[in-house]
Design a protein around this motif. Structure first.
Motif, PDB file in Angstrom:
ATOM      1  N   UNK A  93      13.825   3.741  -3.613  1.00 13.26           N
ATOM      2  CA  UNK A  93      13.273   5.004  -4.086  1.00 13.26           C
ATOM      3  C   UNK A  93      12.235   5.554  -3.106  1.00 13.26           C
ATOM      4  N   UNK A  94      11.367   4.680  -2.613  1.00 12.37           N
ATOM      5  CA  UNK A  94      10.333   5.125  -1.683  1.00 12.37           C
ATOM      6  C   UNK A  94      10.942   5.612  -0.371  1.00 12.37           C
ATOM      7  N   UNK A  95      11.909   4.868   0.151  1.00 15.20           N
ATOM      8  CA  UNK A  95      12.531   5.262   1.414  1.00 15.20           C
ATOM      9  C   UNK A  95      13.291   6.569   1.267  1.00 15.20           C
ATOM     10  N   UNK A  96      13.930   6.779   0.120  1.00 13.92           N
ATOM     11  CA  UNK A  96      14.642   8.036  -0.112  1.00 13.92           C
ATOM     12  C   UNK A  96      13.650   9.191  -0.211  1.00 13.92           C
ATOM     13  N   UNK A 155       0.827  -1.207   0.000  1.00 14.63           N
ATOM     14  CA  UNK A 155       0.000   0.000   0.000  1.00 14.63           C
ATOM     15  C   UNK A 155       0.862   1.258   0.000  1.00 14.63           C
ATOM     16  N   UNK A 156       1.956   1.177  -0.752  1.00 12.13           N
ATOM     17  CA  UNK A 156       2.834   2.326  -0.882  1.00 12.13           C
ATOM     18  C   UNK A 156       3.706   2.606   0.318  1.00 12.13           C
ATOM     19  N   UNK A 157       3.737   1.688   1.293  1.00 11.89           N
ATOM     20  CA  UNK A 157       4.545   1.879   2.496  1.00 11.89           C
ATOM     21  C   UNK A 157       5.625   0.800   2.580  1.00 11.89           C
ATOM     22  N   UNK A 158       6.784   1.186   3.105  1.00 10.53           N
ATOM     23  CA  UNK A 158       7.888   0.243   3.288  1.00 10.53           C
ATOM     24  C   UNK A 158       7.580  -0.646   4.489  1.00 10.53           C
ATOM     25  N   UNK A 159       7.634  -1.965   4.261  1.00 13.48           N
ATOM     26  CA  UNK A 159       7.329  -2.924   5.320  1.00 13.48           C
ATOM     27  C   UNK A 159       8.553  -3.800   5.596  1.00 13.48           C
TER      28      UNK A 159
END
Length: 799
Positions: free
Chosen positions: A535-538, A446-450
């Motif tokens: 990319x998401x975490x950055x 859901x677009x979140x880092x798990x």
């Protein structure tokens, strides 16, 4: 009359005992055990009583206190070599002799055994002057022997460029606190001070006075096990370490080199029972200096191995306990998990003391680096979305990830001391072994880092196979060879894979399914996932990745492992290009021997690797750069920081240069280039070197950018591509066809660049190509800023 007779006997006995005493030992502190020794406090000497000549025992040296530098590699608790030795009388001396265990003749013919013994050299480790002799017993002064630098501390410091050091006897002494005698072993400990001229930064960083380096070395004399241990045949498919020697009594039609597994002695009390307790369980003891919550995590992870022993019918055969407070970790009676501190994070490893005659493991000794858990916590901190936005104690999820890793690490290193090798193919079998190097399983949901399932829990299916092969106790009458084959055949039928170190290393390995620190059955699919997570975490990364009151300088430290988060999956994916699929097959087992990785998979892997050379993928977003000001006073850059070329300021272009260089070293590795030529020759329909080179140039030089910042990032990448192409063109260790194809690519590239001569960067590249062709044999790839320490330190691996 009777009372007088008894008194006379007592007086005679006392007189007889006194007559047996050595003159030098009178009034000295006496300790009795495997050997009796005497300590003379006035002279700080130890005298050893030797009553049995030509009787073999085990001698082991080790470090009871170390230097604390991962780079130097002299850790607290580090084991040295074990050696079978015996005392032999020669004139007025006792010689400590190490026989040659590598070459033997297992025969009833004494002359045949003697012929081999006399054919190969033995080693005399020391010669002791006999101080006294009484009724076949000898007293020798072993102080100088104990005060030697047996562990090679001086040589290690010299070879690491830290200076020339030698033992200063005036500042060295016997360490009585850890010098003890037991019935089956005697332990001697000495404090050694090394005097020298320091030359390197490593030794200066960990000593109060680098001119004087004091450590403790340990010497163990250990009784050898009895002859009841049964060796088990080694099989390259078994996952165990081989123990080997040459038997010159072997018939000509059989192999002279004998191979057996290394393992602890373990037997069922009732071999015929489906489930039985062990005659003597294998017990490991955790360093009692380990803090919580690490202590509980290590105990839990270590106990996982009992699952594998239960699967082969043992009850409580493998146990993990806390080391008693009065026990010495180097005491040969204890298998130990030791918590080791260093000034920088570094490798953990599993060592053992084995019987050189049989391969029986006498003592397992695990060394776990205490800073490893902090790096895992740091990775979780970088991956978390604004963890400290609302409060500074919101770190339980990060701590949970770090503890999950430490549980796996405990099981992994214990596995080595049980006799098991790495299995770097296990990540393709749904995390089938703790003997792999696990990368955390992180994904987007859901677009979140798990990262709630970052590391596996419990022993793997492959680990049960290795335990079954090495430790199964078969009922009487069982055909052991057939039973062992059946264990491995069944593992193969289940699809379990086993590939170890030499085939999995990123630079020299060629296996397309065995890698270090990777995840997933398809490496390129996992690389896509890793890049998406990165990319998401950055994009989430902010000042809230550090606590209130901490300097912005720490943001750079947290960001570094996130920026290079893709490094190991890139290593794994690059190995598919020109890679092979193969097994450690034996005749008749029906396994695949060797095959090229399918072209389609190689192409997809190449596509994934080339993505890591796109400016838009590896460039640090411009809006993140204000997070990285010049370092605050008291918070300098370290070896784990991102290096640059702009002095005190943060250098985003150098970060991209370092990342690109990492990929290019892998993709254009000389051995890979030669393999690509080879596989194209064998199979013309396969991916070849020319296609790889063409795609590389297309993905970099032809990848134009409109954004000024991304354009400069791409130029940095392109220069690294050019340098590595020139290096490969000049390399004399590759097939000549490699040189020819790369030279052709350079000439085409030069022509293209020449057509853009109005572009300053293109003109500079043409100039460098022309300079290269003036003296190609002199070319070396210009250094890129060094990549920060990685897995867990540097690019090389141990355990």
């Amino acid at each position: 009359m009777t009372r007088f007779f008894i008194t006379a006997i007592l007086l005679f006995s006392i007189s007889w005992v006194n007559s047996q005493q050595f003159e030098k030992s009178k009034n000295l502190d006496k300790s009795e055990g495997l050997f009796t020794y005497y300590y003379d406090a006035a002279s700080d000497k130890i005298y050893l009583e030797v009553s049995a000549l030509e009787e073999e025992f085990l001698y082991v040296y080790s470090l009871s206190s170390g230097i604390g530098s991962n780079d130097i590699g002299l850790d607290r608790g580090q084991l040295g070599n074990e050696q079978v030795v015996y005392f032999r009388k020669a004139g007025n001396k006792l010689l400590l002799v190490q026989p040659n265990m590598k070459f033997r003749a297992i025969s009833d013919n004494e002359l045949e055994k003697r012929s081999v013994t006399e054919a190969f050299a033995k080693s005399v480790l020391y010669g002791f002057k006999i101080e006294e002799e009484k009724e076949g017993r000898y007293l020798i002064d072993i102080t100088d022997f104990l005060m030697q630098d047996m562990h090679g501390v001086g040589q290690r410091l010299k070879s690491n460029g830290q200076g020339s050091y030698s033992v200063d006897s005036s500042k060295s002494a016997i360490s009585l606190e850890r010098t003890k005698a037991f019935p089956e072993n005697v332990e001697f400990d000495v404090t050694l001070t090394f005097k020298g001229n320091p030359e390197g930064g490593y030794i200066r960083s960990v000593t109060p006075d680098a001119r004087l380096v004091t450590v403790n070395q340990h010497h163990s004399f250990i009784a050898l096990p009895d002859a009841d241990y049964e060796k088990r045949e080694y099989d390259p498919r078994s996952g165990s370490y081989p123990f080997s020697f040459y038997d010159y009594a072997t018939p000509v039609n059989q192999p002279i080199l004998k191979r057996f597994v290394t393992r602890h002695r373990l037997q069922k009390k009732d071999p015929s029972a489906a489930v039985s307790e062990a005659v003597e369980p294998i017990i490991y003891y955790l360093d009692n200096g380990t803090p919580e919550p690490v202590r509980s995590a290590l105990l839990e992870g270590g106990k996982w191995w009992n699952q594998a022993f239960e699967a082969i019918g043992y009850k409580n055969a493998f146990q993990v306990k806390v080391l008693p407070d009065d026990a010495d970790p180097l005491d040969a009676r204890y298998n130990v998990i030791q918590w080791v501190h260093r000034s920088t994070r570094g490798w953990s490893y599993g060592s053992s003391i084995t019987d050189p005659r049989t391969g029986e493991i006498i003592k397992g000794h695990v060394s776990l680096g205490s800073l490893r858990i902090r790096q895992d916590y740091l990775i979780a901190q970088a991956l978390s979305n604004k963890p400290f936005a609302e409060r500074d104690d919101n770190d339980q999820a990060m701590l949970d990830l770090a503890l999950a890793r430490i549980r796996q690490l405990s099981a992994h290193e214990i596995g080595h001391t049980l006799g098991f090798a790495h299995n770097f193919a296990a990540s393709t079998n749904d995390r089938a072994s703790v003997m792999d190097y696990p990368h955390p399983t992180i994904y987007l949901e859901d677009g979140k880092v798990q990262f709630k399932d970052a590391y596996d829990t419990g022993i793997g299916e492959w680990d049960k196979v290795t335990v079954a092969y090495s430790y199964s106790d078969f009922p009487e009458g069982t055909d052991e060879s057939a039973a062992l084959d059946n264990i491995l055949d069944e593992a193969s039928r289940q699809g379990l894979r086993y590939i170890s170190d030499q085939d999995a290393r990123p630079m020299g390995g060629a296996h397309g399914l065995a890698h270090l620190w990777d995840n997933g059955g398809k490496t390129y699919e996992e690389l896509e996932n890793v890049l998406a997570v990165r990319q998401k975490a950055i994009s989430n990364f902010s000042v809230d990745n550090i606590r209130t009151g901490e300097p912005y300088s720490l943001l750079e430290d947290v960001f570094a492992p996130l920026y290079f988060y893709h490094r190991y999956q890139t290593e794994a994916t690059s190995k598919v290009v020109g890679g092979l699929d193969y097994n450690y097959a034996v005749k008749g087992d029906g396994q695949l021997t060797v095959a090229q990785m399918p072209r389609r998979e190689q192409e997809q892997a190449l596509n994934g690797v080339l993505r890591t050379l796109y400016a838009r993928v590896i460039a640090i977003p411009e809006d993140k750069l204000p997070l990285f000001p010049p370092r605050a006073i008291g918070y300098p850059r370290t070896r784990e920081s991102i290096e640059g070329r702009t002095g005190v300021t943060f250098d985003a272009l150098s970060a991209a240069e370092t990342a690109a260089d990492m990929t290019l070293e892998l993709l254009l590795h000389p051995e890979r280039a030669s393999r690509l030529v080879h596989q194209k020759a064998v199979n013309p329909g396969q991916l070849g070197l020319k296609e790889v080179l063409d795609r590389l140039v297309e993905s970099t030089f032809e990848n134009s950018q409109k954004n000024a910042y991304l354009k400069e990032v791409q130029q940095v990448i392109n220069f690294r591509v050019l340098f590595h192409l020139m290096a490969l063109a000049a390399n004399q260790e590759v097939h000549p066809q490699v040189n020819a194809l790369v030279h052709q690519e350079l000439k085409v590239l030069r022509k293209t660049l020449q057509a853009s001569s109005n572009d300053a960067m293109a003109a500079e590249m043409v100039r460098r190509i022309d300079r290269f062709y003036g003296h190609p044999e002199l070319f070396k790839v210009p250094d890129a800023p060094k990549i920060p320490d990685g897995s867990p330190i540097g690019m090389d691996c141990m355990n």
